[in-house]
Design a protein around this motif. Structure first.
Motif, PDB file in Angstrom:
ATOM      1  N   LEU A 131      33.111  48.800  17.782  1.00  0.00           N
ATOM      2  CA  LEU A 131      32.236  48.739  19.484  1.00  0.00           C
ATOM      3  C   LEU A 131      33.043  47.879  19.804  1.00  0.00           C
ATOM      4  O   LEU A 131      33.530  47.388  21.114  1.00  0.00           O
ATOM      5  N   LEU A 132      33.533  46.608  19.248  1.00  0.00           N
ATOM      6  CA  LEU A 132      34.057  45.724  19.654  1.00  0.00           C
ATOM      7  C   LEU A 132      35.688  46.308  20.213  1.00  0.00           C
ATOM      8  O   LEU A 132      36.214  45.143  21.298  1.00  0.00           O
ATOM      9  N   CYS A 133      36.627  47.137  19.303  1.00  0.00           N
ATOM     10  CA  CYS A 133      37.881  47.185  19.850  1.00  0.00           C
ATOM     11  C   CYS A 133      37.485  47.877  21.391  1.00  0.00           C
ATOM     12  O   CYS A 133      38.408  47.958  22.778  1.00  0.00           O
ATOM     13  N   LEU A 134      36.028  49.224  21.294  1.00  0.00           N
ATOM     14  CA  LEU A 134      36.140  49.903  22.592  1.00  0.00           C
ATOM     15  C   LEU A 134      36.208  48.442  23.576  1.00  0.00           C
ATOM     16  O   LEU A 134      36.228  48.599  24.535  1.00  0.00           O
ATOM     17  N   GLY A 135      35.012  47.695  22.888  1.00  0.00           N
ATOM     18  CA  GLY A 135      34.712  46.526  24.600  1.00  0.00           C
ATOM     19  C   GLY A 135      35.915  45.855  24.731  1.00  0.00           C
ATOM     20  O   GLY A 135      36.309  45.491  26.662  1.00  0.00           O
ATOM     21  N   LEU A 136      37.036  46.010  24.164  1.00  0.00           N
ATOM     22  CA  LEU A 136      38.355  45.634  24.403  1.00  0.00           C
ATOM     23  C   LEU A 136      38.839  45.770  25.065  1.00  0.00           C
ATOM     24  O   LEU A 136      40.114  45.196  26.220  1.00  0.00           O
ATOM     25  N   LEU A 137      39.381  47.186  25.040  1.00  0.00           N
ATOM     26  CA  LEU A 137      39.964  47.785  25.685  1.00  0.00           C
ATOM     27  C   LEU A 137      39.191  48.130  27.112  1.00  0.00           C
ATOM     28  O   LEU A 137      40.190  48.220  28.010  1.00  0.00           O
ATOM     29  N   LEU A 138      38.390  48.430  27.215  1.00  0.00           N
ATOM     30  CA  LEU A 138      36.847  48.015  28.595  1.00  0.00           C
ATOM     31  C   LEU A 138      37.620  46.901  29.478  1.00  0.00           C
ATOM     32  O   LEU A 138      37.987  47.472  30.751  1.00  0.00           O
ATOM     33  N   LEU A 139      38.046  46.111  28.863  1.00  0.00           N
ATOM     34  CA  LEU A 139      38.644  44.525  29.372  1.00  0.00           C
ATOM     35  C   LEU A 139      39.543  44.710  29.539  1.00  0.00           C
ATOM     36  O   LEU A 139      39.925  44.236  30.778  1.00  0.00           O
ATOM     37  N   THR A 140      40.424  45.635  28.972  1.00  0.00           N
ATOM     38  CA  THR A 140      42.022  45.263  29.088  1.00  0.00           C
ATOM     39  C   THR A 140      42.484  45.698  30.165  1.00  0.00           C
ATOM     40  O   THR A 140      43.517  45.891  31.231  1.00  0.00           O
ATOM     41  N   SER A 141      41.368  47.352  30.842  1.00  0.00           N
ATOM     42  CA  SER A 141      41.663  48.132  31.500  1.00  0.00           C
ATOM     43  C   SER A 141      40.990  47.967  32.600  1.00  0.00           C
ATOM     44  O   SER A 141      41.978  47.913  33.942  1.00  0.00           O
ATOM     45  N   ASN A 142      40.402  46.696  32.729  1.00  0.00           N
ATOM     46  CA  ASN A 142      39.651  46.908  34.047  1.00  0.00           C
ATOM     47  C   ASN A 142      40.261  45.956  34.367  1.00  0.00           C
ATOM     48  O   ASN A 142      40.342  45.492  35.680  1.00  0.00           O
ATOM     49  N   ALA A 143      40.743  44.459  33.537  1.00  0.00           N
ATOM     50  CA  ALA A 143      41.872  43.618  33.829  1.00  0.00           C
ATOM     51  C   ALA A 143      43.014  44.406  34.416  1.00  0.00           C
ATOM     52  O   ALA A 143      43.885  43.488  35.963  1.00  0.00           O
ATOM     53  N   ILE A 144      43.943  45.203  34.396  1.00  0.00           N
ATOM     54  CA  ILE A 144      44.729  45.691  34.704  1.00  0.00           C
ATOM     55  C   ILE A 144      44.421  46.411  36.006  1.00  0.00           C
ATOM     56  O   ILE A 144      45.827  46.266  36.633  1.00  0.00           O
ATOM     57  N   SER A 145      43.172  47.183  36.278  1.00  0.00           N
ATOM     58  CA  SER A 145      43.103  47.822  37.292  1.00  0.00           C
ATOM     59  C   SER A 145      42.725  47.009  38.286  1.00  0.00           C
ATOM     60  O   SER A 145      43.182  46.989  39.457  1.00  0.00           O
ATOM     61  N   GLN A 146      42.232  45.752  38.542  1.00  0.00           N
ATOM     62  CA  GLN A 146      42.072  45.111  38.771  1.00  0.00           C
ATOM     63  C   GLN A 146      43.509  43.890  39.971  1.00  0.00           C
ATOM     64  O   GLN A 146      43.850  44.021  40.730  1.00  0.00           O
ATOM     65  N   ASN A 147      44.395  44.086  38.401  1.00  0.00           N
ATOM     66  CA  ASN A 147      45.787  43.355  38.905  1.00  0.00           C
ATOM     67  C   ASN A 147      46.230  44.350  39.483  1.00  0.00           C
ATOM     68  O   ASN A 147      48.007  43.645  40.119  1.00  0.00           O
ATOM     69  N   TYR A 148      46.291  45.755  40.104  1.00  0.00           N
ATOM     70  CA  TYR A 148      46.871  46.848  40.106  1.00  0.00           C
ATOM     71  C   TYR A 148      46.959  45.950  41.973  1.00  0.00           C
ATOM     72  O   TYR A 148      45.993  45.832  42.158  1.00  0.00           O
ATOM     73  N   PRO A 149      48.963  46.521  42.020  1.00  0.00           N
ATOM     74  CA  PRO A 149      49.433  46.890  41.568  1.00  0.00           C
ATOM     75  C   PRO A 149      50.690  45.065  41.666  1.00  0.00           C
ATOM     76  O   PRO A 149      49.906  44.119  41.861  1.00  0.00           O
ATOM     77  N   SER A 150      51.129  44.761  40.102  1.00  0.00           N
ATOM     78  CA  SER A 150      51.806  43.614  40.028  1.00  0.00           C
ATOM     79  C   SER A 150      53.515  43.647  40.289  1.00  0.00           C
ATOM     80  O   SER A 150      54.144  42.511  40.193  1.00  0.00           O
ATOM     81  N   LYS A 151      54.275  44.676  40.609  1.00  0.00           N
ATOM     82  CA  LYS A 151      55.061  45.462  40.709  1.00  0.00           C
ATOM     83  C   LYS A 151      56.230  46.561  41.612  1.00  0.00           C
ATOM     84  O   LYS A 151      54.567  47.383  41.988  1.00  0.00           O
ATOM     85  N   PRO A 152      56.312  46.320  42.093  1.00  0.00           N
ATOM     86  CA  PRO A 152      57.093  48.157  43.172  1.00  0.00           C
ATOM     87  C   PRO A 152      56.054  49.638  42.209  1.00  0.00           C
ATOM     88  O   PRO A 152      56.478  49.373  41.237  1.00  0.00           O
ATOM     89  N   ILE A 153      55.855  50.167  43.052  1.00  0.00           N
ATOM     90  CA  ILE A 153      55.578  51.469  42.163  1.00  0.00           C
ATOM     91  C   ILE A 153      57.141  52.459  42.696  1.00  0.00           C
ATOM     92  O   ILE A 153      57.229  52.371  43.788  1.00  0.00           O
ATOM     93  N   LYS A 154      56.656  53.334  41.567  1.00  0.00           N
ATOM     94  CA  LYS A 154      58.028  54.344  41.670  1.00  0.00           C
ATOM     95  C   LYS A 154      56.577  55.755  42.354  1.00  0.00           C
ATOM     96  O   LYS A 154      56.427  56.467  41.817  1.00  0.00           O
ATOM     97  N   LEU A 155      57.797  56.099  43.523  1.00  0.00           N
ATOM     98  CA  LEU A 155      57.100  57.921  44.369  1.00  0.00           C
ATOM     99  C   LEU A 155      58.042  58.481  43.596  1.00  0.00           C
ATOM    100  O   LEU A 155      58.895  58.438  44.431  1.00  0.00           O
ATOM    101  N   VAL A 156      57.940  59.495  42.800  1.00  0.00           N
ATOM    102  CA  VAL A 156      58.545  60.656  42.649  1.00  0.00           C
ATOM    103  C   VAL A 156      58.287  61.917  42.985  1.00  0.00           C
ATOM    104  O   VAL A 156      57.879  62.791  43.481  1.00  0.00           O
TER     105      VAL A 156
END
Length: 327
Positions: free
Chosen positions: A13-38
């Motif tokens: 459960l601790l690992c799952l919580g950390l993963l969710l927090l990391t995912s949320n942090a990544i989503s909130q900071n997105y985007p932080s660099k150029p995006i490639k559209l293929v």
């Protein structure tokens, strides 16, 4: 025993919580660099024409540059596979088409990706009819003449397309089965080189989305025989539909949609979907595409996933009925 289970569950459960927090942090900071559209086709073709204004306007909303990378070949499958195998972080996206994400799975026996399982559907961007065109100096003046010629000389009239499995290819296959004709397919690595050969009289015929051939129709270099939508295009009001020329059930439209790799985080997916919908509904996007015959999608009642599912079923029937296959 219960104590042992709790000791085992708590780290999970601790690992799952950390993963969710990391995912949320990544989503909130997105985007932080150029995006490639293929773009899975060469520059200058129908998909490229839709993708470039989308990239520009989407970048303005995201406040990060969206960079186009053209990766053509194999009916768009090479570029699509590149995205399918990319990290699901929102920095590599696909300008998907009816070919790459609805048709190729039925056509290719060894497609390197799964059209649904390997992608996250984001938003439908635009649609357009296919136009049946010949060189303006060609002796064929009407669709009826083309059909008559094709029936008299089966498998001799060549037509060019942007590649195997593209809207032009499958529209031609549907046309052949509907009109009981047999044409000769010449696939190119994109629409632009095929149009160049059509203008240069290297090939006599094309089935291609309207935006790549409209300028040449307007200039008089190409002659439009018919459009493949149910209704006439406002930009080609004097060009009849295939349906009104005696084949009422005939309809084929190209479409373009934004996809990410599978397992794209929900937060990033929602942000991209929201901003893509804003772009598609904007006057700026309509102004850039409107004079090309492309219709931006302004109705988002149906999810892209459901739309894609219905398109896969539709084109699977066309492939089966026409007998079109690619090794």
């Amino acid at each position: 025993m219960k104590s042992l289970k709790l000791r085992l569950i708590k780290p999970f459960l601790l690992c799952l919580g950390l993963l969710l927090l990391t995912s949320n942090a990544i989503s909130q900071n997105y985007p932080s660099k150029p995006i490639k559209l293929v773009v899975p086709f060469p520059p200058g073709g129908p998909t490229d024409i839709v993708a470039r204004p989308l990239a520009l306007l989407l970048g303005e909303l995201l406040k990060e540059q969206v960079v186009i990378e053209n990766k053509g070949g194999a009916g768009g499958s090479i570029g699509a596979d590149l995205v399918a195998k990319s990290a699901p972080d929102g920095y590599t996206l696909l300008m998907g088409t009816v070919g790459t994400n609805a048709i190729n799975g039925s056509l290719y026996k060894q497609l390197p990706y799964d059209m649904t399982k390997d992608f996250t559907p984001i938003a439908l961007v635009a649609t357009a009819p296919v136009v049946i065109v010949v060189n303006s100096n060609d002796r064929i003046k009407t669709l009826g003449e083309l059909i008559a010629d094709a029936r008299q000389k089966p498998d001799t009239i060549a037509y060019g397309t942007a590649g195997n499995g593209t809207p032009g290819h499958l529209t031609a296959a549907l046309f052949e089965s509907t009109t009981q004709t047999k044409l000769k397919h010449i696939p190119y690595k994109g629409s632009a080189p095929a149009v160049t050969d059509l203008i240069g009289n290297q090939i006599p015929l094309m089935f291609d989305p309207i935006q790549s051939v409209l300028p040449h129709i307007t200039s008089g270099k190409l002659r439009a025989l018919a459009v493949t939508s149910k209704t006439r295009s406002p930009l080609l009001p004097n060009v009849p539909t295939v349906a009104e020329l005696g084949y009422p059930q005939f309809e084929s439209t190209a479409w373009w949609a934004l996809f990410g790799p599978a397992k794209l985080p929900d937060g990033i997916t929602k942000k991209l979907r929201s901003d893509t919908e804003k772009v598609a509904q904007s006057a700026a996007f309509k102004d850039r595409l409107g004079n090309l015959g492309v219709q931006p999608n302004t109705e988002f009642k149906e999810s892209l996933a459901n739309f894609q599912t219905s398109e896969i079923a539709k084109w699977a029937r066309v492939v089966r009925d026409s007998g079109a296959t690619i090794d």
